[in-house]
Design a protein around this motif. Structure first.
Motif, mmCIF file in Angstrom:
data_model
loop_
_atom_site.group_PDB
_atom_site.id
_atom_site.type_symbol
_atom_site.label_atom_id
_atom_site.label_comp_id
_atom_site.label_asym_id
_atom_site.label_seq_id
_atom_site.Cartn_x
_atom_site.Cartn_y
_atom_site.Cartn_z
ATOM 1 N N ARG A 1 0.707 -1.083 0.031
ATOM 2 C CA ARG A 1 0.038 -0.006 0.030
ATOM 3 C C ARG A 1 0.837 1.158 0.056
ATOM 4 N N VAL B 1 1.270 4.795 1.521
ATOM 5 C CA VAL B 1 1.019 5.612 2.657
ATOM 6 C C VAL B 1 1.730 7.078 2.490
ATOM 7 N N ILE C 1 -2.178 11.425 7.943
ATOM 8 C CA ILE C 1 -2.064 10.794 6.505
ATOM 9 C C ILE C 1 -3.074 11.627 5.408
ATOM 10 N N ASN D 1 -3.623 7.210 1.445
ATOM 11 C CA ASN D 1 -3.729 5.641 1.928
ATOM 12 C C ASN D 1 -4.446 4.776 1.099
ATOM 13 N N ALA E 1 -7.673 7.483 2.840
ATOM 14 C CA ALA E 1 -7.172 8.507 4.004
ATOM 15 C C ALA E 1 -8.106 9.215 4.719
#
Length: 220
Positions: free
Chosen positions: A85, A87, A96, A99, A126
């Protein structure tokens, strides 16, 4: 006015030295602070890429790019599932700002007119819910941008290969299951046919009638 008396000066020096002297006394803190463990959600993942960048998202309503945040973008690979993933956290607040998983359909392209930037679509999480977003990320150098694009495409292709292998394994397992079921069905059919044959009496063999013994009638 400063004093010229050496005795007076010596007394002042001794007083200052006494004030600076450490008595060794320890003062207990009024409030005891306990150590608190902080989790980031990245404990079960390994970083395969870590770069500084600035992220933008396309605002469909305003038809313009809006800054999402500047910070560190990471590609994290899960230790068990192997899924990767993307991030990104803001540098100061660690909030964040991106994401989402790198799936086979993710395609990263160079932003037109800027070889330090790239764009892609993703279902991002996110904000706590899945949203179809269009992102643009700008790096400090062309090399970092190329590294990011190449790494993402490699991961997307590897995820596609993994899914293809899973589909092939599932199909093979299904075919094997069907073959076993067909074989079992044939064996059961043969057993039933054999049982039916055993129940039918042999041709030409009829049940013999029971004979009755009769005494002869005597004539008088």
């Amino acid at each position: 006015m400063a004093s010229n008396d050496p005795e007076h000066s010596r007394e002042e020096e001794e007083t200052a030295a006494a004030e600076d002297e450490d008595t060794g006394a320890q003062v207990a803190p009024i409030i005891k602070l306990e150590e608190v463990s902080v989790t980031t959600g990245e404990e079960d993942e390994d970083a395969v890429l870590d770069l500084k960048a600035k992220l933008y998202r396309f605002d469909k309503d305003g038809n313009q790019w809006k800054e999402r945040g500047a910070g560190t973008v990471k590609l994290l690979k899960h230790k068990e599932t192997g899924k990767v993933r993307l991030v990104m956290r803001q540098s100061k607040t660690l909030k964040i700002c991106a994401n989402h998983l790198i799936i086979p359909t993710v395609i990263v392209q160079e932003y037109a007119g800027n070889d330090k930037s790239c764009v892609w679509h993703a279902a991002d999480f996110a904000d706590g819910e899945l949203k179809d977003e269009m992102f643009c990320m700008r790096f400090a150098s062309v090399e970092n941008c190329k590294t990011f694009m190449e790494r993402v495409q490699e991961i997307a292709e590897s995820q596609k290969s993994t899914e293809d292998n899973k589909d092939a394994s599932a199909a093979a397992g299904l075919l094997e299951k069907l073959s076993v079921e067909d074989k079992d069905g044939e064996e059961k059919a043969e057993e039933k046919s054999k049982e039916a044959k055993d129940e039918v009496p042999a041709a030409g063999k009829e049940k013999e009638p029971q004979s009755e013994d009769k005494e002869p009638v005597s004539s008088t």
